[in-house]
Write an enzyme that holds these catalytic residues in place. Structure first.
Site: not given
Length: 241
Positions: A62-65, A208
């Site tokens: 998913g989102c790499f953050w 987020y």
């Protein structure tokens, strides 16, 4: 719709919680994240690496953050870099990847010391804390092939350990659904733009991050206390060092 805009799109109920107060928001999100985290057995196949050389593991969830942040807080990890892997376009930009047309997944390259943490232990953290491997081409609020679950192996031994662990988790029926994690050899990893690096650490109050990523970090601390690093290893520090 731009991917960054999609990341800011949340259910009305969560917006109402946010308006009710930051304390209530934090309590609600950590409870939800705790329900999503899964306590998993350690890999039965996880041979020690006595070479003394640093190794690299590349994963996508998913989102790499948030994935980057989890492993920046993991002892034995030298560096964790957000980037793109698994696609066909050379040196893609975030704007290209977010369309889903390049074939890349938002990924994290983890440089680690195998004398302090094993590849199998990294996978245990990945499958239990960093993401949900049963979500196909999405993760949380983000959808598209660029948010798929994937492991990109850099050695034959990594492939063998990853295959065995996925089979072990499948046989143990630890999830409510089928594991859909893509497993393939790494072709090329492209680091993401500088503004994506260390994002969760530098923007802890971003909506987020509060909803999706701070709970992952909290779960890392709670579920792997022996590997928890309070001070994250940041990409910006490695560049300046």
């Amino acid at each position: 719709m731009n991917s960054l805009v999609k990341r800011l799109s949340v259910p009305v109920a969560l917006i109402a919680i946010a308006l009710a107060g930051a304390g209530t928001l934090w309590q609600a999100t950590t409870v939800n994240a705790a329900e999503e985290a899964v306590t998993l057995p350690a890999p039965t196949l996880d041979p020690p690496d006595s070479s003394g050389a640093l190794q690299t593991a590349v994963i996508a969830g998913g989102c790499f953050w948030g994935v980057q942040a989890v492993f920046q807080h993991t002892d034995g990890v030298i560096n964790a870099v957000s980037g793109y892997a698994g696609g066909t376009v050379k040196d893609p930009s975030y704007e290209q990847v977010t369309t889903g047309s390049t074939g890349h997944a938002e990924s994290v390259a983890i440089r680690y010391d195998p004398t302090k943490i094993s590849y199998g232990k990294l996978l245990q953290i990945f499958f239990s804390v960093a993401h949900d491997p049963t979500q196909l081409n999405r993760q949380g609020p983000d959808s598209g092939t660029q948010y798929r679950s994937a492991i990109y192996t850099t050695t034959d031994e990594q492939k063998r350990v990853a295959e065995a662990y996925i089979a072990q988790l499948t046989d143990a029926k630890v999830y409510g659904g089928k594991i859909v994690t893509e497993l393939k050899p790494l072709d090329t990893f492209y680091p993401a733009e500088d503004y994506h690096q260390d994002y969760a650490t530098l923007n802890p109050s971003a909506f987020y991050i509060v909803i999706n990523d701070l709970p992952k970090i909290k779960n890392m601390e709670a579920m792997f206390p022996d590997l928890w690093r309070a001070q994250p290893k940041l990409v910006s520090e490695a560049k300046s060092g």
